[in-house]
Design a protein around this motif. Structure first.
Motif, PDB file in Angstrom:
ATOM      1  N   ILE A  36      40.382  54.203  29.110  1.00  0.00           N
ATOM      2  CA  ILE A  36      39.863  52.841  29.178  1.00  0.00           C
ATOM      3  C   ILE A  36      40.945  51.804  28.892  1.00  0.00           C
ATOM      4  CG2 ILE A  36      37.519  53.562  28.607  1.00  0.00           C
ATOM      5  CD1 ILE A  36      38.002  52.462  25.772  1.00  0.00           C
ATOM      6  N   GLU A  37      42.072  52.241  28.326  1.00  0.00           N
ATOM      7  CA  GLU A  37      43.181  51.316  28.080  1.00  0.00           C
ATOM      8  C   GLU A  37      43.987  51.053  29.346  1.00  0.00           C
ATOM      9  OE1 GLU A  37      43.658  49.880  25.126  1.00  0.00           O
ATOM     10  OE2 GLU A  37      41.948  50.966  24.282  1.00  0.00           O
ATOM     11  N   LEU A  38      43.775  51.856  30.389  1.00  0.00           N
ATOM     12  CA  LEU A  38      44.575  51.705  31.606  1.00  0.00           C
ATOM     13  C   LEU A  38      44.363  50.355  32.273  1.00  0.00           C
ATOM     14  CD1 LEU A  38      44.186  55.240  33.248  1.00  0.00           C
ATOM     15  CD2 LEU A  38      46.220  54.281  32.152  1.00  0.00           C
ATOM     16  N   LYS A  39      43.163  49.780  32.113  1.00  0.00           N
ATOM     17  CA  LYS A  39      42.906  48.508  32.790  1.00  0.00           C
ATOM     18  C   LYS A  39      43.818  47.396  32.266  1.00  0.00           C
ATOM     19  CE  LYS A  39      38.949  47.207  29.848  1.00  0.00           C
ATOM     20  NZ  LYS A  39      37.491  46.979  29.847  1.00  0.00           N
ATOM     21  N   PHE A  40      44.210  47.489  31.020  1.00  0.00           N
ATOM     22  CA  PHE A  40      45.123  46.477  30.476  1.00  0.00           C
ATOM     23  C   PHE A  40      46.550  46.714  30.951  1.00  0.00           C
ATOM     24  CE2 PHE A  40      41.686  46.937  27.278  1.00  0.00           C
ATOM     25  CZ  PHE A  40      41.136  45.673  27.408  1.00  0.00           C
ATOM     26  N   LYS A  41      46.916  47.979  31.112  1.00  0.00           N
ATOM     27  CA  LYS A  41      48.269  48.296  31.567  1.00  0.00           C
ATOM     28  C   LYS A  41      48.437  48.092  33.063  1.00  0.00           C
ATOM     29  CE  LYS A  41      49.121  51.619  27.840  1.00  0.00           C
ATOM     30  NZ  LYS A  41      49.470  53.020  27.482  1.00  0.00           N
ATOM     31  N   LEU A  42      47.372  48.398  33.833  1.00  0.00           N
ATOM     32  CA  LEU A  42      47.455  48.294  35.288  1.00  0.00           C
ATOM     33  C   LEU A  42      46.952  46.957  35.817  1.00  0.00           C
ATOM     34  CD1 LEU A  42      46.304  51.900  36.265  1.00  0.00           C
ATOM     35  CD2 LEU A  42      48.633  51.035  35.968  1.00  0.00           C
ATOM     36  N   GLY A  43      46.277  46.185  34.980  1.00  0.00           N
ATOM     37  CA  GLY A  43      45.910  44.832  35.356  1.00  0.00           C
ATOM     38  C   GLY A  43      44.661  44.673  36.179  1.00  0.00           C
ATOM     39  N   PHE A  44      43.695  45.601  36.091  1.00  0.00           N
ATOM     40  CA  PHE A  44      42.409  45.403  36.760  1.00  0.00           C
ATOM     41  C   PHE A  44      41.334  45.264  35.688  1.00  0.00           C
ATOM     42  CE2 PHE A  44      42.785  49.980  36.232  1.00  0.00           C
ATOM     43  CZ  PHE A  44      41.524  50.383  35.824  1.00  0.00           C
ATOM     44  N   ASP A  45      40.354  44.405  35.936  1.00  0.00           N
ATOM     45  CA  ASP A  45      39.346  44.104  34.927  1.00  0.00           C
ATOM     46  C   ASP A  45      38.044  44.840  35.217  1.00  0.00           C
ATOM     47  OD1 ASP A  45      37.816  43.092  32.924  1.00  0.00           O
ATOM     48  OD2 ASP A  45      37.863  41.008  33.591  1.00  0.00           O
TER      49      ASP A  45
END
Length: 422
Positions: A316-325
């Motif tokens: 779930i932390e990937l959205k902050f690293k990859l930039g999708f909300d």
């Protein structure tokens, strides 16, 4: 007709239908207080719309009989309106209408799952258009790929979709997807990712800004989901037998283990285990065990839960690293959890898994099924969402998002204090 099996299927269908209101509470507690009505209405909107579409033509597309192909659009005119299902086949153990009802609840919850990716910023009307189109061109055909087993007069299965039956002709083993890891969770997770990209980020999107407004709602929703999931998984056996009992036990074991591993990751990463983490971990475990519940020994279900809870807590932390909300972590829980559960069977499925007496064939067919559904759903969801955004508009205005969209879209507030009404 076997009245016991008929009752079992109907009760399972009722349990699965309860999952959609449960999802509404789960998602509703995770959003802002001024968006809770909007969020919950997307689940209830899906319940109404997909329930009607399923009866009108959805079942005819998903279960077209022997005409079922990769794109099962050849519909027998008699199937529309369920005319052909009113008579009980000779020797069948339950009415086809019971199966139709059960599968209707799957279609409803799958569409509702997608809505979590666009929380706080989507127009209700645009969501309803997306839900209807996506169900028609994505969910109904994919359900046919996975679940389309025709019933013979004696109640046995005659044929199946290309995922669960067709690959068996090529590789010697068929895809195992007991209750919908591909058709439900990977399908919904891929569509959620596409919509998150189409709608873009919420105003002020960054880690720690958007916090759940009502964790008790989240826990209530998770409890209702877990309760309903017994119908989802055990009911998919379509008979009250030993395999249903195995699926039931695994639906206890895997999410329980996932809950614990998610909390452990939270404790190590952030210093505190949270109630939202407990609820999310349980749901992640339920997602992963869905395709596998009838094919794993309970000890391997626990291992699956431990792996999935930890993996999804990190995913779930990937959205902050990859930039999708992805607002409510549909991708991190349902797409990732669905992939883990589906691929895990390639290693640990009883009798055919790589480490359970089989060879790599089971893993190969599991991967083909998982990524075929992922790609198909993502591409079409992106096209549908993009078309809606460029025509009627999918996203509310930024100022409405900041103010909270409940009163703007629905004319209601989730919480009204008596003194505020004076």
């Amino acid at each position: 007709m076997d009245q016991g099996n008929t009752a079992f299927i109907l009760i399972a269908a009722a349990l699965v239908l309860l999952m959609t209101p449960g999802l509404a509470f789960f998602y509703g507690g995770l959003v802002k207080a001024k968006s809770v009505i909007s969020m919950m209405m997307m689940s209830f909107g899906a319940l109404g719309l997909i329930g009607v579409l399923w009866v009108v033509y959805g079942y005819a597309i998903a279960f077209p009989g022997e005409s079922g192909t990769v794109f099962p659009w050849a519909i027998d005119g008699g199937a529309i309106g369920l005319t052909n299902a009113l008579e009980l086949g000779e020797g069948a153990s339950y009415p086809e209408l019971a199966f139709i009802a059960f599968q209707a609840t799957f279609a409803i919850i799958t569409v509702a799952l997608v809505s979590g990716a666009i929380a706080d910023r989507a127009k209700f009307g645009a969501w309803m258009v997306f839900a209807g189109v996506w169900a028609t061109v994505v969910y109904f055909p994919v359900a046919s790929w996975v679940f389309n087993f025709g019933l013979a007069d004696d109640g046995s299965f005659e044929y199946g979709g290309w995922i669960t039956h067709g690959l068996q002709d090529v590789f010697g083993v068929g895809v195992i997807d007991f209750a919908g890891g591909t058709a439900v969770h990977i399908n919904a997770g891929a569509a959620a990712l596409a919509l998150a990209l189409v709608l873009g980020k919420r105003v002020g999107f960054q880690k720690g800004v958007h916090v759940p407004h009502n964790p008790p709602f989240v826990l209530l929703g998770a409890g209702l989901l877990w309760f309903g999931w017994f119908g989802f998984n055990a009911g998919s056996e379509l008979a009250a037998d030993n395999t249903a009992a195995l699926a039931f036990v695994n639906t206890i074991a895997a999410p329980a283990a996932a809950l614990l591993s998610w909390l452990l990751v939270e404790k190590i990463k952030d210093g505190k285990p949270t109630s939202v983490g407990a609820a999310s971990g349980a749901v992640a475990g339920l997602v992963a065990i869905t395709p596998a519940c009838g094919s794993l020994d309970p000890i391997w279900a626990i291992v699956l839960g431990l792996i999935t809870g930890a993996a999804c807590a990190l995913a779930i932390e990937l959205k902050f690293k990859l930039g999708f909300d992805d607002s409510l972590d549909v991708v991190g829980i349902h797409l990732v959890g669905g992939l883990i559960g589906t691929l895990y069977l390639g290693f640990f499925a009883r009798g055919t898994g790589l480490f359970m007496g089989g060879d790599a064939s089971q893993l190969i067919v599991q991967a083909i099924a998982a990524f075929a559904v992922l790609i198909y759903s993502f591409v079409l969801a992106f096209v549908i969402g993009f078309a809606i955004e460029k025509t009627m508009g999918f996203r509310v205005k930024n100022e409405d998002e900041i103010a909270g969209i409940d009163t703007i879209v629905h004319g209601e507030a989730g919480y009204v204090l008596e003194d505020a009404k004076a």
